[in-house]
Structure formats: C-alpha cells, structure tokens
Design a protein around this motif. Structure first.
Motif, PDB file in Angstrom:
ATOM      1  N   LEU A  56       0.814  -1.216   0.000  1.00  0.00           N
ATOM      2  CA  LEU A  56       0.000   0.000   0.000  1.00  0.00           C
ATOM      3  C   LEU A  56       0.846   1.263   0.000  1.00  0.00           C
ATOM      4  O   LEU A  56       0.415   2.301  -0.488  1.00  0.00           O
ATOM      5  CB  LEU A  56      -0.925   0.004   1.226  1.00  0.00           C
ATOM      6  N   THR A  57       2.069   1.196   0.567  1.00  0.00           N
ATOM      7  CA  THR A  57       2.892   2.402   0.611  1.00  0.00           C
ATOM      8  C   THR A  57       3.779   2.512  -0.630  1.00  0.00           C
ATOM      9  O   THR A  57       4.900   2.982  -0.555  1.00  0.00           O
ATOM     10  CB  THR A  57       3.778   2.424   1.872  1.00  0.00           C
ATOM     11  N   ARG A  71      -8.671   1.370  -2.129  1.00  0.00           N
ATOM     12  CA  ARG A  71      -8.314   2.791  -2.207  1.00  0.00           C
ATOM     13  C   ARG A  71      -8.450   3.475  -0.867  1.00  0.00           C
ATOM     14  O   ARG A  71      -7.676   4.346  -0.527  1.00  0.00           O
ATOM     15  CB  ARG A  71      -9.234   3.498  -3.204  1.00  0.00           C
ATOM     16  N   PHE A  85      -8.341   1.862   2.052  1.00  0.00           N
ATOM     17  CA  PHE A  85      -8.030   0.828   3.026  1.00  0.00           C
ATOM     18  C   PHE A  85      -7.361   1.459   4.230  1.00  0.00           C
ATOM     19  O   PHE A  85      -6.297   2.050   4.123  1.00  0.00           O
ATOM     20  CB  PHE A  85      -7.127  -0.233   2.417  1.00  0.00           C
ATOM     21  N   ALA A  86      -8.012   1.355   5.379  1.00  0.00           N
ATOM     22  CA  ALA A  86      -7.480   1.992   6.586  1.00  0.00           C
ATOM     23  C   ALA A  86      -6.863   0.940   7.492  1.00  0.00           C
ATOM     24  O   ALA A  86      -7.479  -0.076   7.778  1.00  0.00           O
ATOM     25  CB  ALA A  86      -8.588   2.725   7.320  1.00  0.00           C
ATOM     26  N   LEU A  87      -5.660   1.220   7.898  1.00  0.00           N
ATOM     27  CA  LEU A  87      -4.995   0.365   8.856  1.00  0.00           C
ATOM     28  C   LEU A  87      -5.525   0.728  10.226  1.00  0.00           C
ATOM     29  O   LEU A  87      -5.516   1.888  10.605  1.00  0.00           O
ATOM     30  CB  LEU A  87      -3.494   0.639   8.800  1.00  0.00           C
ATOM     31  N   HIS A  96       0.222   6.763  11.065  1.00  0.00           N
ATOM     32  CA  HIS A  96      -0.593   6.188   9.991  1.00  0.00           C
ATOM     33  C   HIS A  96      -1.380   7.263   9.240  1.00  0.00           C
ATOM     34  O   HIS A  96      -1.587   7.155   8.036  1.00  0.00           O
ATOM     35  CB  HIS A  96      -1.534   5.117  10.551  1.00  0.00           C
ATOM     36  N   ALA A 125       1.043   8.724   6.945  1.00  0.00           N
ATOM     37  CA  ALA A 125       1.418   7.808   5.873  1.00  0.00           C
ATOM     38  C   ALA A 125       0.243   7.477   4.954  1.00  0.00           C
ATOM     39  O   ALA A 125       0.351   6.609   4.092  1.00  0.00           O
ATOM     40  CB  ALA A 125       1.985   6.524   6.469  1.00  0.00           C
ATOM     41  N   LEU A 144      -2.472   5.951   5.573  1.00  0.00           N
ATOM     42  CA  LEU A 144      -3.090   4.647   5.807  1.00  0.00           C
ATOM     43  C   LEU A 144      -4.335   4.761   6.672  1.00  0.00           C
ATOM     44  O   LEU A 144      -4.957   3.773   7.009  1.00  0.00           O
ATOM     45  CB  LEU A 144      -2.087   3.688   6.461  1.00  0.00           C
ATOM     46  N   LEU A 145      -4.669   5.993   7.036  1.00  0.00           N
ATOM     47  CA  LEU A 145      -5.872   6.263   7.809  1.00  0.00           C
ATOM     48  C   LEU A 145      -6.431   7.589   7.331  1.00  0.00           C
ATOM     49  O   LEU A 145      -5.663   8.512   7.040  1.00  0.00           O
ATOM     50  CB  LEU A 145      -5.530   6.410   9.292  1.00  0.00           C
ATOM     51  N   TRP A 190      -4.125  11.084   2.275  1.00  0.00           N
ATOM     52  CA  TRP A 190      -5.173  10.062   2.165  1.00  0.00           C
ATOM     53  C   TRP A 190      -5.634   9.897   0.724  1.00  0.00           C
ATOM     54  O   TRP A 190      -5.826  10.871   0.018  1.00  0.00           O
ATOM     55  CB  TRP A 190      -6.339  10.443   3.069  1.00  0.00           C
TER      56      TRP A 190
END
Lengths: 237, 303
Positions: free
Chosen positions: A85-86, A228, A230-232, B46, B49, B51-52, B67
C-alpha cells in the motif's frame, strides 16, 4: 498488472502449505470417474453427479475460495499489505495482479483434473467445455472471493456461506437464485460446449455469460474501491 | 525539502478519540514523537502515511493530501511498528521488489544502495525468516529508503533492539537527517529521544502536549512538582529545615517517614542534601514518588 506483484504473490501462494489443500479434491474426482466408467451404469446417470455436483459445484468453488481469499487476504492478515500500500501504485494495478494470479492458479488446479476426468469418461467435447467453464468460473469466483477478502475480516466464512447456503441450498428451493450462482453459469457453459448427457444445466447461456461478467466486474471494481480507502487500524496487532 | 503538516487533525474510532485536534508541522531534520503507550503515536504516523483517513482536519505531505493519494508514496517511506515482512523472501529480493514497485529507473542499483546504507549486504541473500529482530528492522528500513524519499516515518524503530543495533540505527537516522530528509520516529522512551533528537513532539491521550526543542521540554519535565518520601535520622528536624526552602510547598510526618511536596524537582534535589548536611541530619532513603512516564506526560498535558 504488475509483474513484481504477480511473481511475489505466486511465490507466497504456492510456497505455503495451504496449497496442499488443493491436491485431494482432484484425486477424488478422477478416482470417482474411474469407478463410474468401469461400472455398468449409464454415463447419463453418474456423469451429472461427478462433473456437475462434484467438479463444478464443490471442487471449483472451494479451490477458488482457498486461492481467491489468500492472494490478498493473507497479506492483510499478517500486515505485509502495508508494503504494497505504501507504493505509488494505482490500486487497480494491485487488484488486477492479485486477480490474475488467483485466476490462473484456480484454472490450472481445477481445469486439469476436470479435463482428465472428462477424457476418462470418453468425451472430448466435454473436456473442452469443462476447460472453458473452469476458466470462466475461476475468474468469476476469484473476483468475488478477492473482493470478500478486502471487504470482510472473515472472507472464508462468508465465502462458504455463499457456496453452501446460496449455491447449494437456496438454489434448490428458489429457482431465481440460480441467476446469481457462479457454479450454474459455469455448468451452463460446460454443458453448451460439451453437449453431452454427462452434464445438466438450468440457466440460459446468455444469462450465464452476462452474470459472469457482472461478478467479474463488480468484484474487481469493489475490491479496488475498497483498497483505495483501506485503513490500517490503530493497533494493527 | 518535504514537510509533513497536520492541521486540526482528529481521528476517532466510534466514540473513542485516538487523536484530538492536533496541529503540527514536521520539517527537515530529526524529530521525535514522544508519548506513553496508547497515546496515539501510531495513529498519527498512519495518518501521515495515508493509511488512515483523518476524521477531521487535513494531513499534507509536501503540500499534497496523504489520504487516497498513492502517488504521495514516491516521496514518503514508512517503517511500521508491526514487524511484518514476507519471511520467504531474502532481504535482497524484498528490497529489490520494493524498488521495482516504486518503478525506479535502475532498481538493482537502488536496492544495493539501500542495503548498503543499513549495512545488510553480508546477509542479504538469506531468507528474512532467519534474521534477528534488528536485522529485520534494518531490512524494513532499507525497503522504506530504496526510493530515496524526502520523508521517512518510523514507528518505534528501537523496540527490541540490543544496544549495539540501537546505536547503529541512531547513527543511521542522524546521517539521513543531516542529508536534509524529514525524519520522524516515535518512541515511548524519553532517553531514546534525548539521545537522538533536538526537536520533540510530545503526544499524550491523543493531544499534542508539548512541542519544540528537547531541552525546553526536558526542563518542563524536571521542574515539575514532585513528591518525595524521605527517611532520615531526625524527620521532624529535617521537615522544619525543608519547610524554609522556596522549592518546598509542604511536608508531612507520618508513620516514621517524611513526605515532601516540592514544586521544582531540580532545585529541591540539589537543596535537600545540602540542607540535611548543614543541620546534621542523616538521610537514609530518598524516594521520588509517581516517577512513571505517564505521570510526567500527564503533568505536561495539565500545563
């Protein structure tokens, strides 16, 4: 599509012990076919059970479930998905690459035993039909289970509910449910091409092709959209 | 010169607030994100980055939103706290794959360089599953560095490292910061931040509690009110003497021990020994109470 993702996904999938779960089912299929051929019973009596009820209704969906829920789902489970994802990659590229691996592996794992069984049963056209059906069914199932692995925390459970309750129970009571059953689409395709008494189908070919396309497109787009955003979760542990 | 900017960012899960109205800018150089466990450090990283999604406010990396913006990752690298690496790959394969996924012009050169930076060349052809924790960490740093990002985020990078690995990682982070990168690492250990970083962002219970130069924050922490439990040869006499000190706000003699409330940790500890000696009292034990980091942090929040 991204070759790096495809290669690493294939290695991760085929390198795991989980892939051994794919072995017994094809052996059972070929074994039962051998028994059927050597018995005095007419092919039209045992054929639909072996190719339809076992091959396309159990082996194909279960294989697709194991593979389709693994290609992306295992990475989500163990957290390695963050590496993917990164990266500056369009999310569709990730999903399509994963889908490609699931499709090819499922098609090979189900297509080969089905063809072998059809050839043992003495029908070349059925063999051809089953290859096409396996390829089409694998793609539709893979797209569905791949999407489930991004949408749900328990893709295998949800997938099993679909296979067991929808495709096997509901379809036998509610006729319209067949339209949303991938296995029915695959059976129709195999039956149309194979044109033998070894297989029975209940849905029209047009419906099957259209609905398969719907499964593939909705699954792929759904998985991409979900990935798209997707939350960690905060504590990923 | 890539900066990470958070403007009035909040993030909640249901009705639990993980990050509460945080505004901060991280510029080039080394910055520590300090806070007790569960303070929201990982959530902040996060968010940065991408990811949130922030529930409120905006997160910008180099001026672009973090995001739903995958192209941002060409300027950002992340090393997560969770030690998740595909163990079936070697470090070389893993870092090379990262370089390829970044679509770098010559991935092999980039992978070689990144593994060189973390000094992992010797073990690069072994499977990651055979590595020690420190080696895995360095491998993940190499993968996060392979595209030469302007921003590098590391979540608890020193967790589980032995002192030698820790030193190596600190040297590495310093060197990269001197090259002009924006480097942010999180930690719940004060000393780690002290050794590494001049700039600190302290986060407690999802709020930014203090921000700025480390020495300033250190002073805030040492000059805070404090309670000491003291045993001596003559508690009452010592109590009388100490009460005359400006740094002491109260004393209590109870059950054969002396409790002293000081408003300034530094001044009091210096004065105590001097005063005891001058008045001929022998100290047998001096115990600072509530020394936990959480208490220190919550003091910072209250001020």
């Amino acid at each position: 599509m991204n070759l790096t993702i495809i290669l690493i996904t294939a290695r991760a999938l085929l390198g795991r012990r989980r892939v051994l779960m794919l072995l017994p089912m094809p052996l059972v299929l070929v074994g039962i076919t051998l028994i059927g051929v050597s018995s005095p019973v007419d092919g039209a009596d045992w054929g639909p059970t072996v190719f339809g009820n076992l091959g396309l209704s159990v082996i194909l969906p279960l294989t697709a479930l194991i593979v389709g829920s693994s290609v992306l789902g295992l990475e989500i489970d163990d957290g390695t998905i963050t590496h993917l994802l990164t990266k500056p990659l369009p999310r569709s590229e990730i999903v399509l690459s994963k889908l490609a691996v699931a499709w090819v592996v499922t098609t090979v794992a189900t297509g080969i035993p089905l063809v072998v069984a059809a050839l043992i049963a003495g029908s070349n056209t059925l063999a051809m039909g089953l290859v096409v059906a396996a390829a089409l069914g694998s793609l539709a199932y893979s797209a569905l289970f791949l999407a489930l692995s991004v949408l749900s925390k328990r893709p295998v459970a949800v997938g099993l509910v679909y296979i067991v309750l929808w495709e096997n129970v509901l379809v036998s009571f509610v006729d319209g449910a067949r339209v949303f059953s991938v296995r029915e689409h695959a059976t129709t395709v195999a039956d149309t091409i194979g044109n033998t008494s070894l297989l029975d189908s209940n849905v029209s070919l047009t419906t099957s092709l259209i609905m398969s396309a719907v499964f593939i497109v909705v699954g792929t787009v759904g998985a991409t959209q979900r990935l798209r955003s997707f939350a960690l979760t905060g504590e990923a542990n | 010169m890539t900066a990470v900017e958070l403007s009035a960012v909040s993030r909640w899960y249901g009705n639990v607030v993980a990050v509460n109205d945080v505004t901060l800018t991280i510029g080039p150089g080394l910055t520590g994100l300090l806070g007790p466990n569960g303070a929201g450090k990982t959530t902040v990283l996060h968010l940065m980055a991408g990811l949130l999604a922030p529930s409120q406010g905006s997160v910008l990396v180099g001026g672009d939103p973090a995001w739903r913006n995958p192209s941002m990752y060409s300027t950002l690298g992340l090393v997560t706290e969770r030690e998740s690496v595909p163990g079936f790959l070697t470090a070389w394969e893993f870092v090379l794959a990262s370089a390829k996924l970044h679509k770098l012009a010559s991935p092999a050169d980039a992978a070689r360089r990144a593994l060189g930076i973390v000094e992992m060349e010797d073990a690069q052809n072994r499977r990651i599953s055979t590595y020690s924790k420190g080696m895995r960490q360095r491998t993940r740093v190499a993968a996060a560095l392979v595209h030469d990002p302007g921003v590098l985020l590391l979540d608890e990078p020193f967790n589980g490292m032995d002192p030698r690995q820790r030193l190596h990682m600190m040297t590495l982070l310093h060197r990269m910061a001197e090259e002009g990168r924006t480097i942010l690492f999180s930690s719940h250990i004060l000393e780690e931040v002290e050794q590494l970083s001049g700039t600190v962002q302290v986060i407690v219970s999802g709020r930014l509690a203090a921000s700025g130069d480390y020495r300033h924050i250190r002073r805030l922490m040492t000059n805070r009110p404090h309670v000491f439990t003291i045993q001596s040869s003559d508690d009452r006499r010592l109590a009388t003497v100490l009460m005359g000190q400006d740094s002491v706000t109260g004393v209590r003699v109870e059950d054969g021990t002396l409790q002293v409330h000081a408003n300034d940790y530094g001044t009091f500890t210096r004065a105590l020994a001097k005063q005891a000696k001058a008045s001929g009292v022998r100290l047998t034990s001096v115990l600072p109470a509530d020394e936990s980091l959480e208490k220190v942090f919550s003091y910072l929040v209250a001020t």
